[in-house]
Design a protein around this motif. Structure first.
Motif, PDB file in Angstrom:
ATOM      1  N   GLU A  82      19.174   2.726   0.317  1.00  0.00           N
ATOM      2  CA  GLU A  82      17.746   2.640   0.665  1.00  0.00           C
ATOM      3  C   GLU A  82      17.245   1.211   0.505  1.00  0.00           C
ATOM      4  O   GLU A  82      16.491   0.715   1.361  1.00  0.00           O
ATOM      5  N   LEU A  83      17.633   0.551  -0.580  1.00  0.00           N
ATOM      6  CA  LEU A  83      17.194  -0.833  -0.793  1.00  0.00           C
ATOM      7  C   LEU A  83      17.758  -1.766   0.277  1.00  0.00           C
ATOM      8  O   LEU A  83      17.068  -2.681   0.737  1.00  0.00           O
ATOM      9  N   ARG A  84      18.989  -1.528   0.703  1.00  0.00           N
ATOM     10  CA  ARG A  84      19.580  -2.347   1.756  1.00  0.00           C
ATOM     11  C   ARG A  84      18.774  -2.198   3.049  1.00  0.00           C
ATOM     12  O   ARG A  84      18.444  -3.196   3.710  1.00  0.00           O
ATOM     13  N   GLN A  85      18.429  -0.941   3.386  1.00  0.00           N
ATOM     14  CA  GLN A  85      17.648  -0.698   4.601  1.00  0.00           C
ATOM     15  C   GLN A  85      16.268  -1.337   4.496  1.00  0.00           C
ATOM     16  O   GLN A  85      15.779  -1.948   5.461  1.00  0.00           O
ATOM     17  N   LYS A  86      15.620  -1.220   3.351  1.00  0.00           N
ATOM     18  CA  LYS A  86      14.287  -1.818   3.162  1.00  0.00           C
ATOM     19  C   LYS A  86      14.361  -3.336   3.239  1.00  0.00           C
ATOM     20  O   LYS A  86      13.458  -3.986   3.791  1.00  0.00           O
ATOM     21  N   ARG A  87      15.420  -3.921   2.674  1.00  0.00           N
ATOM     22  CA  ARG A  87      15.578  -5.376   2.735  1.00  0.00           C
ATOM     23  C   ARG A  87      15.710  -5.830   4.181  1.00  0.00           C
ATOM     24  O   ARG A  87      15.074  -6.802   4.599  1.00  0.00           O
ATOM     25  N   GLU A  88      16.534  -5.110   4.960  1.00  0.00           N
ATOM     26  CA  GLU A  88      16.686  -5.456   6.377  1.00  0.00           C
ATOM     27  C   GLU A  88      15.347  -5.341   7.110  1.00  0.00           C
ATOM     28  O   GLU A  88      14.997  -6.210   7.920  1.00  0.00           O
ATOM     29  N   HIS A  89      14.609  -4.280   6.801  1.00  0.00           N
ATOM     30  CA  HIS A  89      13.292  -4.088   7.431  1.00  0.00           C
ATOM     31  C   HIS A  89      12.355  -5.240   7.068  1.00  0.00           C
ATOM     32  O   HIS A  89      11.641  -5.777   7.936  1.00  0.00           O
ATOM     33  N   LEU A  90      12.350  -5.622   5.808  1.00  0.00           N
ATOM     34  CA  LEU A  90      11.484  -6.734   5.380  1.00  0.00           C
ATOM     35  C   LEU A  90      11.912  -8.050   6.017  1.00  0.00           C
ATOM     36  O   LEU A  90      11.067  -8.878   6.377  1.00  0.00           O
ATOM     37  N   GLN A  91      13.213  -8.271   6.159  1.00  0.00           N
ATOM     38  CA  GLN A  91      13.670  -9.505   6.808  1.00  0.00           C
ATOM     39  C   GLN A  91      13.212  -9.549   8.263  1.00  0.00           C
ATOM     40  O   GLN A  91      12.744 -10.592   8.741  1.00  0.00           O
ATOM     41  N   LEU A  92      13.333  -8.419   8.954  1.00  0.00           N
ATOM     42  CA  LEU A  92      12.865  -8.371  10.346  1.00  0.00           C
ATOM     43  C   LEU A  92      11.355  -8.579  10.424  1.00  0.00           C
ATOM     44  O   LEU A  92      10.861  -9.312  11.299  1.00  0.00           O
ATOM     45  N   ALA A  93      10.615  -7.951   9.505  1.00  0.00           N
ATOM     46  CA  ALA A  93       9.158  -8.119   9.483  1.00  0.00           C
ATOM     47  C   ALA A  93       8.801  -9.578   9.190  1.00  0.00           C
ATOM     48  O   ALA A  93       7.859 -10.128   9.790  1.00  0.00           O
TER      49      ALA A  93
END
Length: 118
Positions: A82-93
């Motif tokens: 979950e943290l990996r997915q959230k990190r990727e989402h934040l990087q894209l944002a």
């Protein structure tokens, strides 16, 4: 020089080790209060039935600890994903935000430099 001049003391030969039958006879003839038996035995274990219960309790405790470890390990793996997915989402944002800021800056200041002050 004096220590080298001492005579060596000849020790008597060792006796033969006892046979199994002699050892068993000695153990059977020993009292229950013999220090050999009481020095290493835990005092709270009165007999073999208690030791079996303790062994079963210990096995149950180890089993429960193992189950808890497996469950916690699964939770940690899920949390890591979950943290990996959230990190990727934040990087894209963050990349999208930087693009938007750049576009706003270019639109607001088309002919002037962003670093010049009036």
């Amino acid at each position: 020089m004096g220590s080298k001049a001492k005579k060596r003391v000849v020790l008597p030969t060792r006796p033969a080790p006892p046979t199994v039958a002699q050892i068993l006879e000695d153990v059977r003839g020993a009292l229950a209060q013999d220090p050999v038996f009481t020095a290493l035995a835990p005092e709270d274990l009165p007999g073999p039935s208690r030791r079996t219960e303790d062994s079963e309790d210990q096995q149950e405790q180890l089993y429960q600890q193992s189950r808890a470890y497996v469950i916690t390990n699964k939770r940690l793996r899920q949390a890591r994903e979950e943290l990996r997915q959230k990190r990727e989402h934040l990087q894209l944002a963050g990349q999208e935000l930087e693009r938007d800021i750049s576009q706003v800056t270019q639109a607001a200041l088309p002919g002037t430099s962003a670093t010049s002050s009036g």
